[in-house]
Design a protein around this motif. Structure first.
Motif, short mmCIF file in Angstrom:
data_model
loop_
_atom_site.label_atom_id
_atom_site.label_comp_id
_atom_site.label_asym_id
_atom_site.label_seq_id
_atom_site.Cartn_x
_atom_site.Cartn_y
_atom_site.Cartn_z
N VAL A 29 0.84 -1.20 0.00
CA VAL A 29 0.00 0.00 0.00
C VAL A 29 0.87 1.25 0.00
O VAL A 29 0.60 2.20 -0.75
CB VAL A 29 -0.97 0.01 1.20
CG1 VAL A 29 -1.70 1.35 1.31
CG2 VAL A 29 -1.97 -1.14 1.08
N LEU A 30 1.93 1.27 0.80
CA LEU A 30 2.83 2.42 0.82
C LEU A 30 3.43 2.66 -0.56
O LEU A 30 3.50 3.80 -1.03
CB LEU A 30 3.94 2.22 1.86
CG LEU A 30 4.91 3.39 2.03
CD1 LEU A 30 4.19 4.66 2.47
CD2 LEU A 30 6.01 3.02 3.02
N GLU A 31 3.82 1.60 -1.23
CA GLU A 31 4.37 1.73 -2.58
C GLU A 31 3.34 2.34 -3.54
O GLU A 31 3.67 3.20 -4.35
CB GLU A 31 4.86 0.37 -3.08
CG GLU A 31 5.60 0.44 -4.40
CD GLU A 31 6.90 1.25 -4.35
OE1 GLU A 31 7.31 1.71 -5.43
OE2 GLU A 31 7.49 1.42 -3.27
N LEU A 32 2.09 1.89 -3.43
CA LEU A 32 1.03 2.47 -4.26
C LEU A 32 0.87 3.97 -3.98
O LEU A 32 0.77 4.78 -4.90
CB LEU A 32 -0.31 1.77 -4.00
CG LEU A 32 -0.48 0.36 -4.54
CD1 LEU A 32 -1.77 -0.26 -4.00
CD2 LEU A 32 -0.48 0.36 -6.06
N LEU A 33 0.85 4.32 -2.70
CA LEU A 33 0.68 5.73 -2.33
C LEU A 33 1.83 6.60 -2.85
O LEU A 33 1.61 7.73 -3.29
CB LEU A 33 0.58 5.87 -0.81
CG LEU A 33 -0.69 5.32 -0.17
CD1 LEU A 33 -0.56 5.31 1.35
CD2 LEU A 33 -1.92 6.10 -0.60
N LYS A 34 3.03 6.04 -2.79
CA LYS A 34 4.21 6.81 -3.20
C LYS A 34 4.35 6.93 -4.71
O LYS A 34 4.91 7.91 -5.20
CB LYS A 34 5.47 6.15 -2.63
CG LYS A 34 5.60 6.32 -1.12
CD LYS A 34 6.63 5.41 -0.50
CE LYS A 34 8.01 5.61 -0.98
NZ LYS A 34 9.00 4.79 -0.26
#
Length: 157
Positions: free
Chosen positions: A34-39
């Motif tokens: 999820v963090l990768e998607l957000l970034k």
């Protein structure tokens, strides 16, 4: 207890007892994913949505960009939400609550049921592994991606 004392009142049924149990389980997604998607995916290009299911325990912050749809109101609105997500081209609906083991897994299953009923393979219903507690507990970059983060709330955990 004597025969003149009233019997204790039965415990109230949980909120979700009014709705059918989900038949599907949906999937899971890690906080790292999820963090990768957000970034990497700009807000105006996102094909995913984060859904925070908390109602009374909403303090301490939420993952940036999440919408708050309390689990207690989700089931009756699910057909409309599904239609909105589908028409918007949403590929991933990511649900979370405190741990994603109760409300999160139930919501994930309900949406997965709707997706299966529609025989649609263009959308995934996912639960955030560890929920918001896991996200906030990971500290560092994760809390930087929270709106209204309040460290005092998470120190109590």
């Amino acid at each position: 207890m004597s025969s003149t004392e009233p019997a204790p009142a039965p415990a109230p049924a949980p909120w979700h007892a009014a709705y059918p149990a989900p038949q599907a389980t949906g999937g899971e997604i890690t906080r790292e994913e999820v963090l990768e998607l957000l970034k990497t995916v700009p807000l105006d290009k996102r094909d995913f949505v984060l859904v925070d299911l908390r109602r009374n325990d909403f303090e301490g912050g939420t993952i940036r960009g999440s919408v708050n749809l309390p689990a207690q109101s989700l089931y009756p609105t699910l057909p409309t939400l599904y239609a909105l997500f589908k028409s918007a081209g949403t590929k991933k609906v990511i649900f979370y609550c405190g741990s994603s083991k109760g409300r999160g897994s139930r919501a994930t299953g309900w949406l997965a049921d709707q997706i299966e009923k529609d025989n649609f393979d263009g959308m995934k219903s996912l639960a955030l592994v560890g929920g918001i507690k896991g996200w906030a507990g990971a500290g560092g970059e994760y809390v930087e991606w929270m709106d209204e983060y309040d460290e005092k709330v998470w120190k109590k955990e």
